[in-house]
Design an enzyme around this catalytic site. Structure first.
Site, PDB file in Angstrom:
ATOM      1  N   GLU A 188      42.042  41.856  38.836  1.00 42.33           N
ATOM      2  CA  GLU A 188      42.348  43.223  38.392  1.00 42.33           C
ATOM      3  C   GLU A 188      41.267  44.207  38.831  1.00 42.33           C
ATOM      4  O   GLU A 188      41.564  45.356  39.191  1.00 42.33           O
ATOM      5  CB  GLU A 188      42.517  43.269  36.870  1.00 42.33           C
ATOM      6  N   GLU A 196      48.566  42.912  46.202  1.00 41.40           N
ATOM      7  CA  GLU A 196      48.401  41.627  45.515  1.00 41.40           C
ATOM      8  C   GLU A 196      47.713  40.565  46.366  1.00 41.40           C
ATOM      9  O   GLU A 196      46.931  39.771  45.857  1.00 41.40           O
ATOM     10  CB  GLU A 196      49.772  41.129  45.042  1.00 41.40           C
TER      11      GLU A 196
END
Length: 472
Positions: free
Chosen positions: A357, A379
């Site tokens: 994150e 991602e």
């Protein structure tokens, strides 16, 4: 050997579209109840926003009585809009919002600070298929001319949900007083910002956001940016936050709660971990890791973290383990405040998740995909660099061995014929966008990036990544 710029070119060629910072201004007016569909305006409309208008900046004010267990909220979204191509409509997203009242003002380009002239010859229509709120003249003509700027103010109301989509609620049992405490939080990715406020809910439509929240004076609130000022109204308080840099709507975030926090400042970035008051001291290890990781990523890329703060909030309900909102990462409570600290495997998995994150603060937040076709650029890079940075910080953990076991082997054993698709893969509907967050875009793309790293070697690869971040 390929020069560093070659890596940038190759990555850019695969990306074929990343959004850079662009803002603009807005206009219009008419109070009505919830808009109704109009077949004349909605025939054969694309599910993608037109590029005729662009949001230059949002002022968003949300009022909530979450402390009373009241799930209703009221909103005021004021958007400055630039007309980039002459058109007969302004189209944006809204979903499950009601009591909509619209005021549109034409701004004077020579007097940008003036409030503008109210445009009264407008109405609005709702397209449920595309979840579009469409502002248009009452008679069909080209009302909005290229180069004009408008200010669009939308008053509305909404209802918080129980699922982590849009603005949602959860409850805690307060251990000391034995009473129920309610918390409101947001999940905007991928297409849930439109459940919170009317907006241009596509990643390419980046803009600045100034967010204000009115809530009980017994509660506090956090958002993407630090607090600008607080105004007390007796039982209620309005918290206004500093304006964000330009960012995509899917990163807009805030939490209203009675949480407590621990903090640490390093290199002019204050990082805080928020949790229910009885849990705050269990987050010290995660906070320490966050401080080390931000500094390590800054050094690795040669690109500073962009905001003055980074908050980490532990919630009982969250979509997945965590969400990378810029400046305000939300976590499922047991992902960042584990009950069992004796398990080394669980600890390193939680660290990798947290560092994934944090990596998104560069990959996805600073540099964003133009469309969900390129979600692997978010991602895949976040997955790969979570391992790279964790390995640098904790070399005795043999993290890259875990990459081959947990990411690579899993990625390449994924061979369901119906589900396999290229990394760069066009999606359009809300369901297909949600399904794009899959093993290919997280794990297989991380393996492809690992191949680039291996092929180009360390110096060239890192130089190329640094140029990529700075360019876009």
């Amino acid at each position: 050997m390929l020069k560093p710029c070659v890596l940038t070119v190759l990555i850019t060629a695969m990306a074929m579209g990343l959004t850079s910072s662009t803002p603009t201004s807005t206009p219009a007016s008419t109070p009505t109840t919830s808009p109704s569909p109009s077949p004349h305006i909605l025939s054969t409309r694309s599910l993608r926003l037109p590029n005729d208008t662009y949001p230059l900046g949002y002022h968003l004010h949300i009022s909530s009585n979450i402390h009373l267990g009241d799930w209703r909220f009221n909103g005021n979204a004021t958007i400055d809009i630039e007309i980039r191509r002459s058109t007969n409509e302004i189209v944006l997203h809204a979903k499950n919002l009601s009591d909509i009242e619209i005021t549109l003002r034409l701004l004077d380009n020579d007097r940008p600070d003036a409030s503008g002239e109210v445009v009264d010859d407008v109405s609005h229509t709702y397209d449920p298929q595309g979840t579009f709120l469409i502002i248009h003249p009452r008679e069909n003509y080209q009302a909005f001319e290229a180069g004009q700027h408008y200010r669009l103010e939308i008053l509305y109301s909404g209802l918080m949900g129980k699922l982590p989509q849009g603005l949602y609620w959860m409850e805690y049992e307060e251990e000391t007083s034995n009473h129920t405490v309610y918390v409101a939080a947001t999940q905007s990715e991928p297409t849930y910002a439109r459940l919170i406020f009317p907006c241009y809910d596509e990643p390419a439509f980046k803009s600045n956001f100034t967010i204000s929240l009115t809530h009980s004076s017994t509660l506090m609130s956090v958002s993407n940016m630090p607090v600008q000022h607080m105004t007390n109204h007796g039982e209620l308080t309005t918290t206004t936050f500093q304006t964000t840099p330009v960012m995509s709507t899917y990163l807009v975030a805030f939490v209203i709660s009675d949480f407590d926090h621990i903090s640490e400042t390093y290199r002019n970035v204050t990082q805080s971990l928020y949790s229910s008051p009885t849990m705050k001291n269990t987050g010290r290890s995660a906070l320490k890791n966050a401080v080390l990781t931000v500094a390590a990523l800054e050094d690795y890329f040669g690109v500073s973290y962009s905001l003055p703060k980074l908050d980490h909030v532990a919630l009982k309900k969250n979509q997945g383990a965590a969400m990378e909102n810029w400046g305000l990462i939300t976590f499922k409570e047991n992902s960042i405040l584990p009950e069992d600290t004796s398990c080394d495997y669980r600890h390193i998995k939680d660290t990798l998740m947290q560092n994934h994150e944090i990596s998104h603060q560069w990959f996805g937040n600073l540099v964003s995909p133009e469309w969900w076709t390129y979600i692997w650029l978010n991602e895949g890079f976040a997955t790969y660099f979570s391992y790279i940075i964790t390995d640098l910080l904790y070399p005795n953990q043999n993290v890259m061995d875990k990459f081959f076991r947990d990411e690579a082997e899993h990625a390449y054993s994924y061979s369901s014929f119906l589900d396999v698709h290229p990394m760069t893969y066009y999606v359009e509907t809300e369901m297909d966008i949600m399904n794009a967050f899959d093993i290919i875009n997280y794990k297989r793309s991380a393996c492809v990036i690992r191949m680039f790293h291996h092929a180009f070697h360390q110096k060239t690869f890192v130089s190329g990544i640094s140029r990529y971040l700075k360019k876009f």
